[in-house]
Design an enzyme around this catalytic site. Structure first.
Site, short mmCIF file in Angstrom:
data_model
loop_
_atom_site.label_atom_id
_atom_site.label_comp_id
_atom_site.label_asym_id
_atom_site.label_seq_id
_atom_site.Cartn_x
_atom_site.Cartn_y
_atom_site.Cartn_z
N GLU A 1 0.93 -1.23 0.41
CA GLU A 1 -0.34 0.17 -0.23
C GLU A 1 0.76 1.29 0.10
OE1 GLU A 1 -3.65 -1.80 3.52
OE2 GLU A 1 -2.05 -0.45 3.93
N ASP B 1 -12.38 -3.95 -2.10
CA ASP B 1 -12.93 -5.77 -2.33
C ASP B 1 -13.93 -5.23 -1.50
OD1 ASP B 1 -13.12 -6.96 0.39
OD2 ASP B 1 -11.33 -6.09 0.44
#
Length: 261
Positions: A12, A219
């Site tokens: 990330e 998600d």
């Protein structure tokens, strides 16, 4: 001003470290502590191949913020990113003690919810946090377990500048979602399911440091695809979305007041 950005996963963070040209800072944390710090100023001044005058440098230095991106690091036993609330709280505490920030931003990916109109790639700015897996059925401790916390109120112009929606983070230490977890998440109208946010918010609240979260969705938790598969498939895309959104946040923080009074 000094801004600390707390993140959990190297994947990330790396696009942001590269984009902001942050350098690893070995002097922040104790020798055997696993957390890592990458430091620099924002914005960086000067253009490639050009030299600024001393006067211009001094003027621009006054308009810069010190930025420290801190990661929980790799587990000393399992060599994976230290995700979850324990690593997040410990890293945040150590970073605040060492760096004395004027603002903490928890930047990272999260699960989103179709029921809350979330989509892969959605961007949220969050100042409300709860826990969905701290179920303590004892009076007083039940409220503590949920740990509902509002850190501050952000000015509306920040949402416009970033292109973000207002979000609520629900934090737990599992990637999956049990029926009990889902009940708490729905009850608090959470838009973001993560593994760190509420722990970082609680630590900052104790130490009286302003804090908010910037989250991008990898998600859809209540969608049709298995969470772990969708998370891995979209992690790179979400990290790039963070790379685009965070500089907008930092620019706004430098130029204007972000906290609504």
């Amino acid at each position: 001003s000094t801004v600390v950005i707390v993140m959990a996963m190297q994947a990330e963070a790396q696009p942001l470290i590269d984009h902001l040209k942050l350098k690893k800072n070995e002097d922040v944390f104790p020798k055997h502590f696993r957390a890592e710090c990458y430091s620099g100023s924002y914005p960086q001044h000067g253009t490639d191949g050009e030299k600024e005058s001393e006067e211009a440098k001094k003027k621009m230095e006054g308009a810069s913020s010190l930025v420290h991106l801190v990661l929980n690091g790799k587990c000393h036993m399992h060599d994976v990113d230290i995700v979850g609330t324990v690593g997040a709280a410990v890293t945040t505490f150590a970073a605040i003690q060492a760096l004395s920030p004027s603002l903490v931003i928890n930047a990272g990916t999260c699960g989103g919810f179709k029921a809350m109109k979330g989509e892969v790639g959605s961007v949220y700015l969050c100042t409300s946090f709860v826990n969905h897996d701290r179920r303590i059925a004892i009076p007083g401790f039940d409220v503590f377990g949920v740990g509902k916390l509002k850190t501050l109120s952000l000015v509306s112009d920040l949402f416009k500048a970033v292109g973000a929606e207002e979000g609520v983070v629900s934090t737990g230490n599992s990637l999956d979602m049990t029926k009990e977890d889902e009940k708490y998440i729905l009850e608090h109208k959470a838009t973001c399911k993560d593994m760190e946010g509420a722990a970082i918010a609680y630590t900052c609240d104790q130490l009286k440091v302003p804090m908010f979260a910037l989250k991008t969705v990898t998600d859809i938790v209540d969608g049709e695809h298995p969470t772990h598969e969708e998370f891995l498939r979209n992690l790179d895309t979400a990290a790039k979305s963070l790379q685009q959104a965070l500089p907008k946040v930092l620019s706004f923080v430098m130029e204007q007041e972000v906290i609504e009074t």
